[in-house]
Design a protein around this motif. Structure first.
Motif, PDB file in Angstrom:
ATOM      1  N   VAL A  99      -7.101 -18.596  51.344  1.00 36.21           N
ATOM      2  CA  VAL A  99      -7.692 -19.838  51.829  1.00 36.21           C
ATOM      3  C   VAL A  99      -9.175 -19.811  51.495  1.00 36.21           C
ATOM      4  N   GLU A 100      -9.852 -20.942  51.696  1.00 37.57           N
ATOM      5  CA  GLU A 100     -11.304 -20.982  51.486  1.00 37.57           C
ATOM      6  C   GLU A 100     -11.966 -19.906  52.355  1.00 37.57           C
ATOM      7  N   GLU A 101     -12.978 -19.249  51.784  1.00 34.57           N
ATOM      8  CA  GLU A 101     -13.676 -18.214  52.549  1.00 34.57           C
ATOM      9  C   GLU A 101     -14.220 -18.758  53.856  1.00 34.57           C
ATOM     10  N   LEU A 102     -14.658 -20.015  53.849  1.00 31.52           N
ATOM     11  CA  LEU A 102     -15.266 -20.578  55.055  1.00 31.52           C
ATOM     12  C   LEU A 102     -14.246 -20.820  56.161  1.00 31.52           C
ATOM     13  N   ILE A 103     -12.954 -20.910  55.833  1.00 34.00           N
ATOM     14  CA  ILE A 103     -11.941 -20.964  56.895  1.00 34.00           C
ATOM     15  C   ILE A 103     -11.977 -19.669  57.689  1.00 34.00           C
ATOM     16  N   GLY A 104     -11.957 -18.543  56.981  1.00 34.14           N
ATOM     17  CA  GLY A 104     -12.053 -17.257  57.670  1.00 34.14           C
ATOM     18  C   GLY A 104     -13.335 -17.129  58.453  1.00 34.14           C
ATOM     19  N   PHE A 105     -14.446 -17.589  57.849  1.00 36.72           N
ATOM     20  CA  PHE A 105     -15.735 -17.488  58.526  1.00 36.72           C
ATOM     21  C   PHE A 105     -15.757 -18.333  59.794  1.00 36.72           C
ATOM     22  N   HIS A 106     -15.282 -19.569  59.712  1.00 31.52           N
ATOM     23  CA  HIS A 106     -15.308 -20.444  60.888  1.00 31.52           C
ATOM     24  C   HIS A 106     -14.431 -19.885  62.010  1.00 31.52           C
ATOM     25  N   ILE A 107     -13.255 -19.357  61.657  1.00 35.10           N
ATOM     26  CA  ILE A 107     -12.377 -18.785  62.676  1.00 35.10           C
ATOM     27  C   ILE A 107     -13.044 -17.581  63.323  1.00 35.10           C
ATOM     28  N   ALA A 108     -13.576 -16.687  62.507  1.00 36.04           N
ATOM     29  CA  ALA A 108     -14.221 -15.482  63.040  1.00 36.04           C
ATOM     30  C   ALA A 108     -15.445 -15.844  63.874  1.00 36.04           C
ATOM     31  N   PHE A 109     -16.226 -16.807  63.405  1.00 37.06           N
ATOM     32  CA  PHE A 109     -17.403 -17.284  64.136  1.00 37.06           C
ATOM     33  C   PHE A 109     -16.982 -17.884  65.473  1.00 37.06           C
ATOM     34  N   GLY A 110     -15.912 -18.696  65.465  1.00 40.75           N
ATOM     35  CA  GLY A 110     -15.450 -19.340  66.694  1.00 40.75           C
ATOM     36  C   GLY A 110     -15.110 -18.357  67.789  1.00 40.75           C
ATOM     37  N   LYS A 111     -14.616 -17.172  67.406  1.00 36.19           N
ATOM     38  CA  LYS A 111     -14.294 -16.150  68.407  1.00 36.19           C
ATOM     39  C   LYS A 111     -15.531 -15.728  69.205  1.00 36.19           C
ATOM     40  N   THR A 112     -16.710 -15.780  68.544  1.00 38.90           N
ATOM     41  CA  THR A 112     -17.930 -15.286  69.193  1.00 38.90           C
ATOM     42  C   THR A 112     -18.543 -16.287  70.155  1.00 38.90           C
ATOM     43  N   VAL A 113     -18.168 -17.564  70.030  1.00 35.04           N
ATOM     44  CA  VAL A 113     -18.864 -18.619  70.772  1.00 35.04           C
ATOM     45  C   VAL A 113     -18.770 -18.461  72.290  1.00 35.04           C
ATOM     46  N   PRO A 114     -17.588 -18.210  72.889  1.00 33.48           N
ATOM     47  CA  PRO A 114     -17.542 -18.132  74.357  1.00 33.48           C
ATOM     48  C   PRO A 114     -18.446 -17.056  74.943  1.00 33.48           C
ATOM     49  N   ASP A 115     -18.704 -15.996  74.175  1.00 32.67           N
ATOM     50  CA  ASP A 115     -19.507 -14.887  74.687  1.00 32.67           C
ATOM     51  C   ASP A 115     -20.970 -14.948  74.248  1.00 32.67           C
ATOM     52  N   VAL A 116     -21.236 -15.545  73.087  1.00 33.95           N
ATOM     53  CA  VAL A 116     -22.591 -15.523  72.543  1.00 33.95           C
ATOM     54  C   VAL A 116     -23.285 -16.869  72.665  1.00 33.95           C
ATOM     55  N   SER A 117     -22.598 -17.946  72.351  1.00 35.62           N
ATOM     56  CA  SER A 117     -23.311 -19.218  72.218  1.00 35.62           C
ATOM     57  C   SER A 117     -22.696 -20.369  72.995  1.00 35.62           C
ATOM     58  N   LEU A 118     -21.933 -20.065  74.055  1.00 37.79           N
ATOM     59  CA  LEU A 118     -21.400 -21.138  74.878  1.00 37.79           C
ATOM     60  C   LEU A 118     -22.538 -21.963  75.477  1.00 37.79           C
TER      61      LEU A 118
END
Length: 350
Positions: free
Chosen positions: A62-81
């Motif tokens: 898949v597009e590299e940014l799909i992986g990046f967005h998914i991996a980034f999304g995991k961090t949001v509740p703990d880092v940038s909520l």
């Protein structure tokens, strides 16, 4: 004791803190289709399994940014909520292609802190690593985000002691010799007709600028669909009460993907993102803004893989089209309308 999660505020972070983020996410063909419905992407490798196989990638990435967005999304509740804004990226490498069936998990380490002078917020620096179901590193990156301090009823956090300022030293770029070329990638029999453009590595000159011409108008439904797709729960994207101006901030990753998709017109053969050297969201974007993009060639190198070269590119997204392709004014500040300044390496036929 409350069972709900209010998210971390600036004072909840400390340097050296390690966070294992919840909810591993399995990538599916649905993600590929949804990505294509959100962004006008046409790159041949993620679009065509047959094309991917013809350049040595038997499993269709898949597009590299799909992986990046998914991996980034995991961090949001703990880092940038409780973020005010995501500010930038550095040292991002794509270690291996992400394919449907891969399950991504992410962990982060806090590597820096700096309280803002107003005493009401601060900048948190983290280094995040996404691994697949086999424990292999798929993507790693550093980012920094501005986060609110906690405010109790009837009081403010102004005047509270600031933590020691620690600003990590981050490389200005991923060294070309450290780029990771996917195993088996071979562009020696590359089909330029199927890819859509004839341009190869030697056709691009350092310092050349490319106006990608096309524009896309942001809509609330699409940018909120994107953030939900990647499980990015930052309040500023959904809740109009999260910002003083009562507006939903468009997720920065949405701008990155739009600009990358628009760059196809002029860079159709820049097939795979190998690394993101640096990135800055320089201005907020909102529904109704029309996004355009232009690129500047910063460097070009050969790799050891057959027929594969690498272009270092600056991708600039703007609100409204800037045919002059101006990044900064005479005062050194970003030109009006610049939304994104992204420095990355892409793999291209040599």
């Amino acid at each position: 004791m409350s069972k709900t999660n209010p998210g971390n505020f600036f004072e909840d972070f400390h340097v050296g803190q390690v966070i294992e983020h919840a909810t591993p996410r399995t990538v599916t063909e649905g993600d590929r289709a949804a990505y294509g419905s959100l962004y006008p992407t046409r790159f041949a490798v993620p679009s065509s399994a047959a094309f991917a196989a013809s350049v040595g990638l038997e499993l269709h990435p898949v597009e590299e940014l799909i992986g990046f967005h998914i991996a980034f999304g995991k961090t949001v509740p703990d880092v940038s909520l409780n973020a005010i804004a995501n500010l930038g990226y550095a040292e991002c490498r794509f270690h291996r292609p992400v394919v449907p069936g891969d399950t991504l998990s992410t962990r982060s380490e806090v590597i820096g802190l700096k309280q803002n002078s107003n005493g009401k917020s601060g900048v948190v620096y983290v280094r995040s690593t996404a691994t697949n179901q086999r424990g292999e590193v798929a993507i790693d990156w550093a980012r920094w985000v501005m986060v609110h301090k906690r405010v109790s009823t009837g009081s403010t956090t102004e005047g509270t002691a600031a933590p020691e300022t620690v600003i990590p030293e981050l490389a200005t770029a991923v060294d070309a010799k450290n780029l990771i070329v996917p195993e088996g990638l071979d562009f020696s029999s590359y089909d330029f007709t199927a890819a859509g453009e004839p341009h190869r590595l030697a056709d691009y000159e350092v310092g050349e600028k490319i106006d990608h011409v096309d524009g896309v108008t942001l809509t609330t439904s699409e940018h909120q669909q994107a953030t939900r797709l990647w499980q990015n729960t930052a309040k500023v994207h959904f809740n109009v009460e999260a910002r003083p101006d009562g507006r939903n901030l468009v997720y920065g990753g949405h701008i990155i993907s739009l600009a990358r998709a628009l760059s196809f017109n002029g860079l159709a053969n820049a097939q795979l993102i190998a690394a993101i050297n640096a990135g800055a969201h320089t201005s907020p974007a909102f529904a109704g803004d029309t996004v355009y993009a232009w690129s500047e060639v910063l460097d070009r190198v050969d790799t050891d893989a057959p027929g594969v070269g690498a272009l270092r590119l600056r991708l600039v997204a703007t609100k409204g089209r800037d045919e002059s392709m101006t990044l900064r004014g005479e005062d050194g500040k970003y030109a009006p309308g610049v939304l994104l300044d992204l420095d990355y390496w892409a793999l291209i036929p040599a």
